[in-house]
Design a protein around this motif. Structure first.
Motif, PDB file in Angstrom:
ATOM      1  N   GLN A 154       0.825  -1.203   0.000  1.00  0.00           N
ATOM      2  CA  GLN A 154       0.000   0.000   0.000  1.00  0.00           C
ATOM      3  C   GLN A 154       0.864   1.261   0.000  1.00  0.00           C
ATOM      4  O   GLN A 154       0.530   2.254  -0.659  1.00  0.00           O
ATOM      5  CB  GLN A 154      -0.950  -0.010   1.196  1.00  0.00           C
ATOM      6  N   LEU A 155       1.966   1.238   0.727  1.00  0.00           N
ATOM      7  CA  LEU A 155       2.888   2.376   0.683  1.00  0.00           C
ATOM      8  C   LEU A 155       3.396   2.585  -0.739  1.00  0.00           C
ATOM      9  O   LEU A 155       3.416   3.708  -1.251  1.00  0.00           O
ATOM     10  CB  LEU A 155       4.068   2.134   1.623  1.00  0.00           C
ATOM     11  N   ALA A 156       3.817   1.498  -1.382  1.00  0.00           N
ATOM     12  CA  ALA A 156       4.364   1.593  -2.732  1.00  0.00           C
ATOM     13  C   ALA A 156       3.330   2.152  -3.708  1.00  0.00           C
ATOM     14  O   ALA A 156       3.632   3.037  -4.516  1.00  0.00           O
ATOM     15  CB  ALA A 156       4.845   0.216  -3.190  1.00  0.00           C
ATOM     16  N   LEU A 157       2.107   1.660  -3.628  1.00  0.00           N
ATOM     17  CA  LEU A 157       1.059   2.121  -4.539  1.00  0.00           C
ATOM     18  C   LEU A 157       0.729   3.595  -4.319  1.00  0.00           C
ATOM     19  O   LEU A 157       0.552   4.361  -5.282  1.00  0.00           O
ATOM     20  CB  LEU A 157      -0.202   1.271  -4.358  1.00  0.00           C
ATOM     21  N   GLN A 158       0.655   4.004  -3.059  1.00  0.00           N
ATOM     22  CA  GLN A 158       0.292   5.396  -2.774  1.00  0.00           C
ATOM     23  C   GLN A 158       1.420   6.356  -3.135  1.00  0.00           C
ATOM     24  O   GLN A 158       1.178   7.473  -3.606  1.00  0.00           O
ATOM     25  CB  GLN A 158      -0.115   5.534  -1.307  1.00  0.00           C
TER      26      GLN A 158
END
Length: 240
Positions: free
Chosen positions: A20-24
């Motif tokens: 989720q960090l990577a996507l955001q």
């Protein structure tokens, strides 16, 4: 910190909070690199526009794999997110020392080694950041996961010392302290869980604000209780 245009490395970026960090961060215009072990998940990340490095960070070979993958590139943000827990409860069974060793390596040795190896590069950037993902259990431990809690407490201490060392430099140091988050690691556990997406959003907001700490979700309450009555925080969390 301005995220757009920054090169970011997220360890453990194929699942859970890391994904989720990577996507955001990708959605905010960052050049996102991740590490992981599962070939299918790494391929999915590449298809989504990330660069992915196959690396098992439970041992020194994984560190070398990351450094080879990043060779010659200018990293702006290092997010030490990869982590694991291990069963270590004498009330249930004799602990698995091999599992303890893997947990110690992934949760403590790997982030410290990456920081040491990448610090010189980070210090050359106009602005840079190190984000260490610890846990609310770094503030007060639970009885059932002493090794996991110890690793997170160790990284909390390390992060606070590192922040003091980096004061006045271009490298900002942020500690992110999630609560119980709905991930594969917490599968089967009861209790109220924060979604990985919401957890990541609060950490990304802290990165943008150049905060010192991201006390995520219920950890804000735990932190407040610990400041007023540390004994009460320990009593609450020890049976968690």
């Amino acid at each position: 910190m301005q995220i757009a245009g920054k090169m970011v490395l997220v360890t453990g970026g194929t699942d859970g909070i890391g994904r989720q960090l990577a996507l955001q961060l990708l959605a905010r215009g960052a050049d996102v690199w991740i590490t992981g072990r599962d070939p299918e998940r790494l391929a999915r990340a590449r298809a989504e526009g990330m660069d992915a490095i196959a690396a098992d960070l439970t041992g020194p070979d994984g560190i070398e794999a990351v450094l080879r993958g990043l060779a010659g590139r200018s990293l702006d943000i290092l997010i030490n997110n990869a982590g694991m827990g291990t069963d270590h409860d004498f009330r249930i069974a004799t602990p698995d020392v091999a599992g303890d060793d893997r947990t110690l390596w992934l949760n403590v040795h790997a982030p410290i080694r990456l920081i040491v190896a990448l610090m010189a590069t980070l210090q050359t950037r106009p602005e840079a950041m190190i984000v260490n993902v610890t846990s609310g259990l770094a503030i007060a431990p639970s009885a059932g996961a002493p090794v996991y809690c110890a690793t997170k407490a160790a990284m909390r201490s390390y992060t606070q010392s590192l922040r003091a060392q980096m004061k006045g430099t271009r490298v900002h140091v942020l500690e992110a302290l999630p609560p119980l988050v709905d991930t594969a690691m917490t599968s089967g556990r009861g209790g109220r869980k924060l979604s990985a997406q919401d957890c990541a959003a609060q950490i990304v907001a802290a990165i943008e604000a150049s905060a010192d700490e991201a006390n995520v979700g219920m950890v804000r309450i735990l932190k407040a209780v610990n400041q007023v009555a540390p004994w009460l925080a320990r009593r609450i969390m020890i049976g968690f």
